[in-house]
Design an enzyme around this catalytic site. Structure first.
Site, PDB file in Angstrom:
ATOM      1  CD  GLU A 500      -3.273  -0.892   1.918  1.00 18.52           C
ATOM      2  OE1 GLU A 500      -3.327   0.088   2.665  1.00 18.52           O
ATOM      3  OE2 GLU A 500      -4.154  -1.767   1.875  1.00 18.52           O
TER       4      GLU A 500
HETATM    5  C1  LIG Z   1       3.364  -9.200   0.183  1.00 18.92           C
HETATM    6  C2  LIG Z   1       2.910  -8.221  -0.828  1.00 18.92           C
HETATM    7  C3  LIG Z   1       1.562  -8.085  -1.098  1.00 18.92           C
HETATM    8  C4  LIG Z   1       1.144  -7.198  -2.097  1.00 18.92           C
HETATM    9  N1  LIG Z   1      -0.186  -7.170  -2.463  1.00 18.92           N
HETATM   10  C5  LIG Z   1      -0.541  -6.460  -3.562  1.00 18.92           C
HETATM   11  C6  LIG Z   1      -1.856  -6.559  -4.104  1.00 18.92           C
HETATM   12  O1  LIG Z   1      -2.715  -7.256  -3.572  1.00 18.92           O
HETATM   13  N2  LIG Z   1      -2.142  -5.857  -5.222  1.00 18.92           N
HETATM   14  C7  LIG Z   1      -1.218  -5.076  -5.858  1.00 18.92           C
HETATM   15  O2  LIG Z   1      -1.534  -4.490  -6.869  1.00 18.92           O
HETATM   16  N3  LIG Z   1       0.036  -4.949  -5.365  1.00 18.92           N
HETATM   17  C8  LIG Z   1       0.401  -5.633  -4.253  1.00 18.92           C
HETATM   18  N4  LIG Z   1       1.686  -5.529  -3.768  1.00 18.92           N
HETATM   19  C9  LIG Z   1       2.632  -4.649  -4.422  1.00 18.92           C
HETATM   20  C10 LIG Z   1       3.088  -3.484  -3.577  1.00 18.92           C
HETATM   21  O3  LIG Z   1       2.101  -2.519  -3.525  1.00 18.92           O
HETATM   22  C11 LIG Z   1       4.406  -3.009  -4.175  1.00 18.92           C
HETATM   23  O4  LIG Z   1       5.372  -3.947  -3.799  1.00 18.92           O
HETATM   24  C12 LIG Z   1       4.799  -1.651  -3.756  1.00 18.92           C
HETATM   25  O5  LIG Z   1       3.951  -0.723  -4.335  1.00 18.92           O
HETATM   26  C13 LIG Z   1       6.230  -1.319  -4.139  1.00 18.92           C
HETATM   27  O6  LIG Z   1       6.544  -1.700  -5.432  1.00 18.92           O
HETATM   28  P1  LIG Z   1       7.891  -2.528  -5.715  1.00 18.92           P
HETATM   29  O7  LIG Z   1       7.948  -3.639  -4.736  1.00 18.92           O
HETATM   30  O8  LIG Z   1       7.926  -2.868  -7.136  1.00 18.92           O
HETATM   31  O9  LIG Z   1       9.047  -1.527  -5.335  1.00 18.92           O
HETATM   32  P2  LIG Z   1       9.693  -0.353  -6.278  1.00 18.92           P
HETATM   33  O10 LIG Z   1       8.614   0.423  -6.853  1.00 18.92           O
HETATM   34  O11 LIG Z   1      10.674  -1.009  -7.194  1.00 18.92           O
HETATM   35  O12 LIG Z   1      10.444   0.475  -5.209  1.00 18.92           O
HETATM   36  C14 LIG Z   1      11.716   0.114  -4.697  1.00 18.92           C
HETATM   37  C15 LIG Z   1      12.087   1.132  -3.620  1.00 18.92           C
HETATM   38  O13 LIG Z   1      12.186   2.418  -4.193  1.00 18.92           O
HETATM   39  C16 LIG Z   1      11.409   3.336  -3.465  1.00 18.92           C
HETATM   40  N5  LIG Z   1      10.925   4.351  -4.383  1.00 18.92           N
HETATM   41  C17 LIG Z   1      10.274   4.184  -5.546  1.00 18.92           C
HETATM   42  N6  LIG Z   1       9.995   5.372  -6.097  1.00 18.92           N
HETATM   43  C18 LIG Z   1      10.494   6.309  -5.270  1.00 18.92           C
HETATM   44  C19 LIG Z   1      10.522   7.728  -5.264  1.00 18.92           C
HETATM   45  N7  LIG Z   1       9.987   8.457  -6.225  1.00 18.92           N
HETATM   46  N8  LIG Z   1      11.096   8.349  -4.232  1.00 18.92           N
HETATM   47  C20 LIG Z   1      11.652   7.649  -3.237  1.00 18.92           C
HETATM   48  N9  LIG Z   1      11.637   6.327  -3.177  1.00 18.92           N
HETATM   49  C21 LIG Z   1      11.077   5.661  -4.175  1.00 18.92           C
HETATM   50  C22 LIG Z   1      10.319   2.526  -2.820  1.00 18.92           C
HETATM   51  O14 LIG Z   1       9.861   3.146  -1.648  1.00 18.92           O
HETATM   52  C23 LIG Z   1      11.052   1.228  -2.516  1.00 18.92           C
HETATM   53  O15 LIG Z   1      11.701   1.354  -1.290  1.00 18.92           O
HETATM   54  C24 LIG Z   1       2.093  -6.386  -2.762  1.00 18.92           C
HETATM   55  C25 LIG Z   1       3.450  -6.489  -2.424  1.00 18.92           C
HETATM   56  C26 LIG Z   1       3.864  -7.403  -1.497  1.00 18.92           C
HETATM   57  C27 LIG Z   1       5.327  -7.514  -1.207  1.00 18.92           C
END
Ligand SMILES: Cc1cc2nc3c(=O)[nH]c(=O)nc-3n(C[C@H](O)[C@H](O)[C@H](O)COP(=O)(O)OP(=O)(O)OC[C@H]3O[C@@H](n4cnc5c(N)ncnc54)[C@H](O)[C@@H]3O)c2cc1C
Length: 811
Positions: A500
């Site tokens: 989230e």
């Molecule tokens: C267990 C689990 C359940 C989930 N359930 C769902 C679900 O039901 N439905 C769904 O759609 N998604 C779901 N997600 C996805 C979740 O919302 C994403 O993992 C999350 O939005 C982050 O995306 P990412 O993991 O690709 O990280 P990335 O987007 O690759 O980010 C990597 C890091 O960079 C940071 N970052 C990125 N952009 C910036 C910025 N502009 N400034 C500073 N920092 C930044 C982030 O904070 C993070 O620390 C789930 C994820 C997990 C792990």
């Protein structure tokens, strides 16, 4: 000196203009002018004095709106247009979504405490209370997280129970077959389940958070609601919501999942529809979902819906059994086995009626998501975070009492007091913020910024609390097994941090980025006026803003000098000063924030370290405000005083640290120097809680039964004979009863009436010499047996490992 006087005149004039008291703008500076003339050695008559002339010019330029617009505002507006960051459509929709609430007060520099205290969060209804004490209690009794982890899923009986009691329909109104619960009840249910099983809590949270039900309620057609909501409420349909894909994580709008509008055949009929291709991952409940809430970019290359090719992000509900869909494989999220996995679809054809909101919903998905985000984000993860914190509090306070080293319960060591202090005070703040925010949602708010604050800062707080608890339990927290209730909470921490909206992004970009525009009394108006080239509106907003800055600068300086004593506190009592100090920090925040915006302009968007620190300040102000409100609402009970004082003292220190670091890093060193003299005129003097206050928190947890129970009364307490928390609680009860007898024995040894001896031997001698009676000896023996039992850890047959059920507990 004349320039100083002039500065004061202009400042006073602007403040008065800001408040709309134009007459004062003339009379007060007029009086100042006379003073200036009197003070001037030349003693030129006021009418001809250069100060007079300058004053008249300035007041004409600034005081007559028509002149001011042309001479000043027009240029400022041009300047602003050139420095304002470009805001794309998706960003603008995200910025505008949801409501602002008490965050606006904190941003204003002058929080209205009376209003906050007058706000009465909704209390649980009889039905909601009965649900917590009935089905939720029963469900918790059915759950064994250790077994769930080993089995890799919830038992079928638990799935059935969840469906039967409509746990998946808490947010669905009763008219559609759901439970129609308040946000407060929804949050309370998640806390209780989360305290027992993170796997089950996540399973219940997801359908009640941002997903098909929430989207249908606010944006679906009536036909869609009538069909889906009753099925979702009873678990006949299991939903998931698929937004994230390999290419689109934090930048969810970058999704490469697409739908192409086209004519096709669906269930034997030729219809206008979409051919969908997607690749999603991390989708909770995805592997078992029967209906996928899918977000994708909708294109209309043949212009079948209009003249636009790219219609934008769209949300649709897709039955999981359609040909071309591949679901079912699973991720392993930190070993916590809620259903989570990737899913994909290749050329899946569905009618346009599957779009949420029907054909009108095409291209409206991003708006729907952003508008619906605040409610779920205010509840699910904050509740899960509080569940872990309360369990950590309960476990560590019991363990620190029953675990002895160096002949002393470890809770008596100052080294252990420190983490206990953090655990107790942080849990108090967390729970207060959770209940206040749920209350705001119940009052009809969709608090965009506050929901981001509680999501990010409560999950971060959970991480600190659980870490501290792990350190206190030490080896017993590390060896996994049914006795160890902390290890799985520890494992689950990164999940809350990431989902989230990952916390780094939320802290460094979203909270202050959205807050600066939405919560600030003038910035949004200014930006909209610039975008609309509306000079009159810009003029009003800009000069309102200038007056706001002048007022807050004066206020921050005066409150800084008096440490907030000049403000009116809404209550009398031990927390009176804390209200004043928070008001002071709010004024300081407002000035620092405005100056940062003015000096960094559009580049602030990229200066995430600075916006992250401003988010810290705002978040800690919110947590402390929530804690003070909770304390006052509860009737200022003595038992909670140390928790609230310690939590708020820490919060003030954090706010100060954040603002101080912003000043340290402002590129304009002169501005930073001046600002520091205004907001910290006597230096940055807030310190972390003193040791005596920390010790009071630790004692509250270890010795004040009421305080400990009140702080943790939202969680499930297992039966006394259950491994883990159940036995720990009984051991604590035993230790408390035995304490009086043990004290007698210790006193006798100190007085020389009893010779020192190890363990049971000493007890027997005490009995023989009449220091204690036989029943008293039995009390201590029973307490010791319980104590010995709960300091054991699990061990397993090396041939079987932990993955099979033939577990040998060598305790
Ligand atoms: C267990 C689990 C359940 C989930 N359930 C769902 C679900 O039901 N439905 C769904 O759609 N998604 C779901 N997600 C996805 C979740 O919302 C994403 O993992 C999350 O939005 C982050 O995306 P990412 O993991 O690709 O990280 P990335 O987007 O690759 O980010 C990597 C890091 O960079 C940071 N970052 C990125 N952009 C910036 C910025 N502009 N400034 C500073 N920092 C930044 C982030 O904070 C993070 O620390 C789930 C994820 C997990 C792990």
């Amino acid at each position: 000196m004349t320039s100083i006087v002039l500065g004061v005149i202009v400042a006073v004039g602007l403040v008065c203009l800001y408040h709309g008291r134009v007459y004062l703008a003339w009379t007060v500076p007029g009086a100042s002018l006379l003073g200036a003339w009197w003070w001037s050695s030349e003693a030129t008559p006021p009418v001809w004095h250069p100060t007079t002339v300058l004053f008249v010019v300035l007041m004409t330029v600034f005081g007559v709106p028509v002149v001011r617009r042309v001479v000043v505002s027009r240029w400022v507006m041009r300047l602003m247009a050139s420095v304002l960051p470009r805001i794309g459509d998706t960003e603008r929709i995200a910025l505008e979504a949801g409501t602002v609430w008490f965050d606006r007060d904190l941003f204003s520099g002058k929080p209205d405490w009376a209003k906050l205290l007058a706000f009465k969060p909704k209390t649980l209804s009889d039905t909601e209370r009965a649900f917590l004490e009935g089905p939720v209690e029963k469900l918790c009794g059915m759950l064994n997280e250790w077994e769930i982890v080993r089995a890799g899923d919830l038992p079928p009986s638990v799935w059935d129970f969840l469906k039967e009691h409509r746990f998946f329909g808490m947010i669905i109104p009763e008219t559609y077959g759901g439970l129609g619960f308040s946000a407060a009840a929804h949050s309370a249910v998640v806390v209780k389940i989360g305290s027992r099983s993170v796997t089950t809590a996540v399973t219940v949270m997801v359908p009640n958070s941002l997903g098909p039900a929430e989207l249908l309620l606010h944006h679906g057609t009536e036909q869609q609601r009538q069909y889906y909501l009753p099925r979702l409420a009873t678990g006949q349909d299991i939903p998931c919501f698929a937004l994230t894909g390999p290419e689109a994580g934090s930048d969810a709008a970058a999704t490469q999942s697409v739908g192409i509008v086209c004519q096709g055949s669906f269930e034997g009929e030729d219809v206008l529809g979409m051919r969908l291709t997607w690749h999603k991952r991390y989708i909770t409940l995805g592997p078992v979902a029967t209906v996928l809430g899918l977000a994708f970019r909708l294109r209309d290359p043949d212009n079948l819906l209009g003249d636009r090719d790219d219609l934008g992000i769209t949300c649709a509900l897709i039955p999981a059994t359609l040909p071309g869909i591949d679901i079912g494989t699973r991720h392993d999220p930190m070993g916590i086995p809620f259903q989570n996995g990737p899913n994909q679809g290749q050329d899946v054809f569905v009618p346009l009626t599957f779009i949420i909101g029907g054909r009108e919903g095409a291209g409206q998905g991003w708006r729907m998501l952003m508008e619906s985000l605040a409610a779920g984000r205010s509840i699910s993860l904050p509740a899960l975070a509080v569940a872990s914190a309360e369990v950590a509090t309960r476990v560590t306070s019991a363990y620190a009492t029953v675990r002895e080293q160096f002949d002393t319960p470890i809770g008596r060591f100052e080294g252990i007091e420190e983490p206990l202090q953090r655990i107790g005070s942080t849990t108090y703040l967390m729970n207060a913020a959770r209940t206040l925010t749920a209350g705001a949602v119940d009052a009809g708010e969709r608090p965009a910024v506050i929901s981001a604050i509680v999501k990010a800062y409560l999950t971060e707080a959970m991480r600190r609390v659980v870490n501290d608890a792990m350190d206190i339990r030490a080896g017993a927290a590390i060896c996994r097994g049914p006795r160890n209730v902390l290890a799985l909470a520890y494992q689950a921490v990164p999940i809350g941090i990431t989902v989230e909206g990952a916390n780094i992004l939320t802290r460094s970009m979203i909270i202050y980025g959205q807050g600066a525009i939405r919560c600030h009394p003038f910035v949004q108006d200014e930006m909209e006026a610039v975008a609309a080239h509306d000079l009159a509106r810009f003029d009003r907003a800009f000069f309102g803003h200038v007056g706001h800055v002048v007022t807050n600068t004066t206020r921050a300086g005066l409150l800084g000098l008096t440490d907030g004593r000049l403000t009116h506190s809404p209550v009398r009592g031990p927390v009176t000063r804390l209200f004043g100090q928070l008001s002071r920090m709010s004024a300081a925040f407002a000035v620092v924030s405005d100056t940062t915006m003015a000096t960094l302009g559009g580049t602030l968007k990229r200066r995430e370290r600075i916006s992250g620190r401003l988010a810290d300040a705002l978040a800690w102000m919110y947590l402390a405000s929530a804690a003070l409100k909770q304390f006052v609402d509860d009737g200022q009970p003595r038992r909670d005083l140390a928790f609230v004082q310690c939590g708020c003292t820490q919060a003030l220190h954090e706010i100060q640290t954040a603002l101080d670091a912003v000043l340290d890093n402002l590129p304009s060193r002169l501005t930073a120097w001046v600002l520091r003299r205004i907001v910290f005129p006597l230096g940055a003097r807030y310190r972390p809680p003193r040791d005596t206050l920390g010790a009071a928190v630790a004692r509250g947890l270890l010795e004040d039964r009421d305080a400990r129970l009140a702080l943790t009364d939202d969680i499930y307490i297992p039966p006394p004979d259950e491994l883990g928390l159940g036995r720990l609680e009984s051991a604590l009860d035993g230790a408390v009863v035995a304490l009086a007898v043990e004290t007698k024995v210790r006193d006798a040894v100190r007085a020389g009436r009893l010779e020192r001896a190890p363990g049971d031997l000493l007890l027997n001698r005490a009995r023989e010499t009449g220091v204690i009676t036989e029943p008293e000896r039995q009390i201590v023996l029973e307490a010791d047996a319980l104590r010995n039992e709960v300091i054991q850890v699990d061990a397993f047959d090396p041939n079987d490992g932990v993955s099979v059920s033939r577990q040998v507990s060598r305790g």
